[in-house]
Scaffold this active site. Sequence first.
Site, PDB file in Angstrom:
ATOM      1  N   ASP A  88       0.871  -1.185   0.000  1.00 46.52           N
ATOM      2  CA  ASP A  88       0.000   0.000   0.000  1.00 46.52           C
ATOM      3  C   ASP A  88       0.906   1.233   0.000  1.00 46.52           C
ATOM      4  OD1 ASP A  88       0.896   0.470   2.618  1.00 46.52           O
ATOM      5  OD2 ASP A  88      -0.897  -0.390   3.531  1.00 46.52           O
ATOM      6  N   SER A  89       0.308   2.416   0.032  1.00 51.76           N
ATOM      7  CA  SER A  89       1.113   3.634  -0.130  1.00 51.76           C
ATOM      8  C   SER A  89       2.134   3.792   1.001  1.00 51.76           C
ATOM      9  CB  SER A  89       0.202   4.856  -0.206  1.00 51.76           C
ATOM     10  OG  SER A  89      -0.573   4.952   0.966  1.00 51.76           O
TER      11      SER A  89
END
Lengths: 79, 421
Positions: free
Chosen positions: A38-39
């Site tokens: 994820d980010s």
Amino acid sequence: MTMSDVAERVKKIVVEHLGVEEAKVTEDASFIDDLGADSLDTVELVMAFEEEFGCEIPDDAAEKIVTVKDAIAFIQENA
Amino acid sequence: MRRVVVTGLGLVTPLGTGVDHVWQQLLAGRSGIRPIQNFDISDLPSKIGGQPPLGDLADGGFNPTDWMEAKDQRKNDRFILYGMAAAQQAIEDAGWQPKDTESLERTGVMIGSGIGGLETIYDGAITVATRGPRKLSPFFIPAVLINLVSGQVSIRYGFKGPNHAVVTACSTGAHAIGDAARMIMLDDADVMIAGGAEAAVSRIGLAGFCASRALSTSYNDDPQSASRPWDKGRDGFVMGEGAGVVVLEEYEHALQRGAPIYAEVTGYGMSGDAHHVTAPPEDGNGGYRAMQAALKRAGLQPGDIDYINAHGTSTPLGDAIELGAVKRLFGDEVKDLAMSSTKSAIGHLLGAAGAVEAIFCVLAIRDGVVPPTLNLNEPDPVAEGVDLVPHEAKEKKVRCALSNSFGFGGTNASLILSALD
């Protein structure tokens, strides 16, 4: 640093941080789309690359590091 | 009001991991207090603590990768890991892993902590000070936030009901269970995963409680005798860490799915001391009113309570004040009561304590046995006339058990758990 040396160390970090199988970490693999990051994971990965290679990866450059290949190329040029 | 029952239990404590293992150890009179070996304690006045022993789950040991993938462990402080471990046990024990939308939306999580990710905050502060802010992990904040046990449990199991976390220092675990039970009573949810988690046995945690003169310092050479509630030789509490989590469930809901029902949450009372940040008032008025409020909610009289799991932290002041409040509230009925402090065996688990101790109450009801108060060699004069269950567990039919938890800031909670009729 040789190209293959950088690639190997980059892949090792990716395997450790994302908990993915080594075979999945191909040079074309996208951290988010293919490797389940994820980010926040990508931020942490960039920090781990900085640590490993003793370089600084500015935010605007970090945003362009999407695949394993992108990371290897940036480090090859800048570390 | 809807009735609420306990249908699942999970424990990570200094006596081990897993409910059966911990309970057996506790009843056998074992202590989980040890010399601290995993960080520098040379300049700290207190050098002991209760930490969940590492090892295989089959032997009651704690193995982090049993509960969280290795890659996720560095993204979470240890208190979250403990909370997840206790929650997983409780959820599996209750057999509640629904997949349908309605059930998921009617299941919530309420797992608190007293302090949260203290050690990770300490490490993060050092990183920022010595290497600069760019070196701080992007997971720093979600690794330390107290409500992230609830958040992580919710994400793992897909529970989409109330997502909440209590923070009331050492009464966190009791408040979490009490508040979560009320959410079910008020029809906000049918099932709540509730409890507390703590991992403050660290250099900064120990230093902090040493600075506030709260910890035992006279028994560093004999750790297992350091936590001695109501004993004349007590000199402060011993820090412990771990987690306790229960599955709470609306009674009919539990019946319909044939869930194992351990006990009913019948009473919950709260009060504030309005007195001092760390010390209770001499007359124990706050604790007295919390117990009284719990009895009122349960519709019970003091004489209906068979067992009290005391707050009993082994501090000179607190132990005597709590016992005084119990004696005033119970009057003559105190002679039929058993009251023990399991902190004598596991230390003080701070925000997890109330949840762990509520689980011990549930097990006392289930098995008809009350756990002992260790190291009670020479009782304080205030203990006269009260069975504090010294040294050895004791068989006793327990229909109703009361658990006290009091916290810094003058916050008090009492829970009453009862056998199901």
